[in-house]
Design a protein around this motif. Structure first.
Motif, PDB file in Angstrom:
ATOM      1  N   ARG A 131      -5.694   2.193  -9.338  1.00 18.70           N
ATOM      2  CA  ARG A 131      -4.844   2.712  -8.254  1.00 18.70           C
ATOM      3  C   ARG A 131      -3.833   1.640  -7.856  1.00 18.70           C
ATOM      4  O   ARG A 131      -4.211   0.537  -7.487  1.00 18.70           O
ATOM      5  CB  ARG A 131      -5.692   3.086  -7.042  1.00 18.70           C
ATOM      6  CG  ARG A 131      -6.622   4.268  -7.286  1.00 18.70           C
ATOM      7  CD  ARG A 131      -7.340   4.632  -5.998  1.00 18.70           C
ATOM      8  NE  ARG A 131      -8.312   5.697  -6.198  1.00 18.70           N
ATOM      9  CZ  ARG A 131      -9.099   6.189  -5.241  1.00 18.70           C
ATOM     10  NH1 ARG A 131      -9.023   5.682  -4.011  1.00 18.70           N
ATOM     11  NH2 ARG A 131      -9.949   7.152  -5.502  1.00 18.70           N
ATOM     12  N   HIS A 132      -2.568   2.017  -7.920  1.00 20.86           N
ATOM     13  CA  HIS A 132      -1.527   1.045  -7.597  1.00 20.86           C
ATOM     14  C   HIS A 132      -0.469   1.635  -6.673  1.00 20.86           C
ATOM     15  O   HIS A 132       0.665   1.185  -6.652  1.00 20.86           O
ATOM     16  CB  HIS A 132      -0.863   0.545  -8.892  1.00 20.86           C
ATOM     17  CG  HIS A 132      -1.823  -0.084  -9.857  1.00 20.86           C
ATOM     18  ND1 HIS A 132      -2.373  -1.331  -9.652  1.00 20.86           N
ATOM     19  CD2 HIS A 132      -2.349   0.383 -11.016  1.00 20.86           C
ATOM     20  CE1 HIS A 132      -3.186  -1.623 -10.650  1.00 20.86           C
ATOM     21  NE2 HIS A 132      -3.199  -0.603 -11.498  1.00 20.86           N
ATOM     22  N   ASN A 133      -0.847   2.673  -5.916  1.00 24.27           N
ATOM     23  CA  ASN A 133       0.146   3.317  -5.040  1.00 24.27           C
ATOM     24  C   ASN A 133       0.223   2.690  -3.659  1.00 24.27           C
ATOM     25  O   ASN A 133       1.096   3.041  -2.861  1.00 24.27           O
ATOM     26  CB  ASN A 133      -0.145   4.811  -4.914  1.00 24.27           C
ATOM     27  CG  ASN A 133      -1.563   5.099  -4.427  1.00 24.27           C
ATOM     28  OD1 ASN A 133      -2.214   4.229  -3.842  1.00 24.27           O
ATOM     29  ND2 ASN A 133      -2.027   6.322  -4.673  1.00 24.27           N
ATOM     30  N   GLY A 134      -0.664   1.773  -3.337  1.00 21.19           N
ATOM     31  CA  GLY A 134      -0.606   1.076  -2.059  1.00 21.19           C
ATOM     32  C   GLY A 134      -1.201   1.837  -0.894  1.00 21.19           C
ATOM     33  O   GLY A 134      -1.207   1.332   0.235  1.00 21.19           O
ATOM     34  N   ASN A 135      -1.720   3.048  -1.120  1.00 19.17           N
ATOM     35  CA  ASN A 135      -2.240   3.860  -0.009  1.00 19.17           C
ATOM     36  C   ASN A 135      -3.426   3.208   0.688  1.00 19.17           C
ATOM     37  O   ASN A 135      -3.592   3.344   1.906  1.00 19.17           O
ATOM     38  CB  ASN A 135      -2.645   5.244  -0.521  1.00 19.17           C
ATOM     39  CG  ASN A 135      -1.446   6.088  -0.900  1.00 19.17           C
ATOM     40  OD1 ASN A 135      -0.336   5.805  -0.469  1.00 19.17           O
ATOM     41  ND2 ASN A 135      -1.663   7.114  -1.705  1.00 19.17           N
ATOM     42  N   GLU A 136      -4.262   2.500  -0.075  1.00 23.06           N
ATOM     43  CA  GLU A 136      -5.430   1.867   0.539  1.00 23.06           C
ATOM     44  C   GLU A 136      -5.015   0.809   1.558  1.00 23.06           C
ATOM     45  O   GLU A 136      -5.555   0.747   2.669  1.00 23.06           O
ATOM     46  CB  GLU A 136      -6.295   1.225  -0.545  1.00 23.06           C
ATOM     47  CG  GLU A 136      -6.973   2.222  -1.471  1.00 23.06           C
ATOM     48  CD  GLU A 136      -7.677   1.510  -2.609  1.00 23.06           C
ATOM     49  OE1 GLU A 136      -8.922   1.494  -2.604  1.00 23.06           O
ATOM     50  OE2 GLU A 136      -6.989   0.960  -3.478  1.00 23.06           O
TER      51      GLU A 136
END
Length: 452
Positions: A62-67
């Motif tokens: 996961r690399h979308n930055g949502n976390e």
């Protein structure tokens, strides 16, 4: 070196945690490191931190930055004044824009340089709770200033937001260029609100409205009795902005004869009040704005090159609205909500054809013209639904004269253009003088000359 303050570092990488602990051990009295973001609430139960350093991605793949944004918002729920630095290995423009809009104080791309990371951390510590070993009730809410951030999602706006995120943490001088009505002052205020000087004054000066005789008094202040109307000691705009940001709007209108005085104050970082010989040091962050071609003016001898180079360490250009039409709808929605509230007309509907009409218009007055159009439509609508007919643009109205003029008499054409400018600015002569490219005093003289 005196150590103070607490920092919480949350990163899934053991190497990143060890490196940051080593980097910050001489600056913070307490450093907490954690690999599991789910434990952030337990840390917050013990108290708030001066700085939070938070990775944007914890799960592999996961690399979308949502976390990271999710956990930053969780921190804000407990600590509204939190100074959060996000880190990411995915440093594209969209990620930066999302991080800054969400309220991050800074975004650092991995792998980082120690110097850059140290500077960013100490910078936000200074603007947050520096000088205090315990949290106070005066913590700055970083999200609210950013809420006034630039509205829009077009590529030019993303570029501006990225530039702002980079320059805000520094004290570099910024020159903002763009046509009238594009929102240059809004950009200046947003930079101030993201900077280390957020809790200090933002002083705005319209350079086109200051007469030559009052220039030094307005900017540098004066001593009682220094001239006829000097009835008391008065600080100038430089002193009023000490510790904060000084915004000089329409800097291109500053007469060439007065430019050396401004240059001297900027170079020496000190001013002398009119009527005294005492040098007063000032600490300001300078932001200037103009709709004029300063580089061409330098070549023509109308603007000092050394002053321009002193001002434009960083240049941010705000494009006209016609070049960023994807922003028209979000801007429309913002202004509609604003004036629905102001004029007690909540929940007005909008015919889909309205946006076709708005997109097709070339917006010579830019965002300011759009705002006025929406305000007028909300006021005049009686049906509770805004339609295309509520946005009647006068195709013959404008400052630029196209095609064959009705007559070639210069005086008549000048009088007509002045009338149009005053009408467009709703009688605001300061704004009218700016879009005409003349000083307010010159405009007054022409009004008197033509009997307008």
């Amino acid at each position: 070196m005196k150590k103070y303050g607490k920092v919480l570092i949350v990163d899934a990488g053991e190497g990143a945690l060890a490196g940051l602990r080593m980097l910050l051990k001489d600056y913070f009295s307490e450093i907490d490191c954690e690999r599991n973001p789910n434990l952030i609430p337990s840390y917050l139960c013990r108290g708030v931190y001066d700085v939070y350093i938070l990775d944007m991605n914890f799960n592999s793949g996961r690399h979308n930055g949502n976390e990271g944004i999710f956990w930053m918002n969780k921190i804000f729920e407990t600590d509204p004044g939190a100074a959060v630095i996000l880190t990411t290995s995915n440093g594209n423009v969209d990620t930066a824009v999302r991080a800054i809009k969400a309220g991050a104080a800074n975004l650092i791309q991995k792998p980082w340089s120690d110097e850059k990371m140290r500077g960013a951390i100490l910078s936000v510590r200074k603007s947050g709770r520096s000088g205090s070993h315990v949290a106070t009730n005066k913590a700055v809410d970083r999200r609210k200033p950013r809420a006034l951030s630039i509205i829009g999602s077009s590529e030019p706006i993303k570029k501006i937001l990225l530039q702002m995120s980079k320059v805000a943490a520094t004290d570099a001088n910024v020159l903002i260029t763009g046509e009238n009505g594009t929102g240059k002052e809004l950009v200046a205020r947003a930079i101030h609100n993201q900077s280390n000087r957020i809790g200090e004054a933002f002083v705005s000066v319209d350079m086109g409205s200051i007469s030559g005789s009052l220039f030094e008094s307005e900017l540098f202040g004066h001593k009682k009795g220094a001239f006829t109307d000097a009835m008391e000691d008065r600080p100038g705009r430089f002193e009023s902005a000490d510790g904060g940001t000084l915004f000089l709007d329409e800097i291109g209108n500053l007469p060439l004869s007065l430019q050396p005085k401004l240059l001297s104050a900027l170079q020496n970082r000190e001013i002398v009040r009119v009527g005294t010989n005492r040098h007063v040091p000032v600490d300001i962050r300078l932001i200037t704005a103009t709709n004029m071609p300063l580089e061409r003016m330098v070549r023509e001898g109308k603007f000092r090159g050394d002053l321009l180079y002193r001002m434009n360490t960083i240049t941010i250009h705000v494009p006209p609205l016609r070049q960023r039409k994807p922003d028209i709808k979000p801007l429309f929605d913002h202004f509609k909500e604003k004036y629905e509230t102001k004029y007690s007309k909540p929940g007005m509907e909008v015919d889909a054809a309205v946006f076709d009409k708005l997109i097709s218009w070339h917006w010579p007055g830019n965002v300011r013209e759009l705002e006025h159009a929406v305000e007028k439509a909300v006021i005049m609508s009686e049906s509770g639904c805004l339609g295309p007919e509520d946005f009647a643009f006068n195709l013959n109205k404008g400052i630029v004269i196209a095609g064959e003029p009705e007559c070639y008499n210069l005086a008549k054409n000048e009088m007509r253009v002045i009338n149009q400018a005053i009408e467009r600015c709703r009688g605001n002569l300061s704004q009218a003088s700016r879009i005409l490219g003349i000083t307010r005093k010159t405009l007054y003289n022409k009004i008197s000359k033509y009997g307008i």
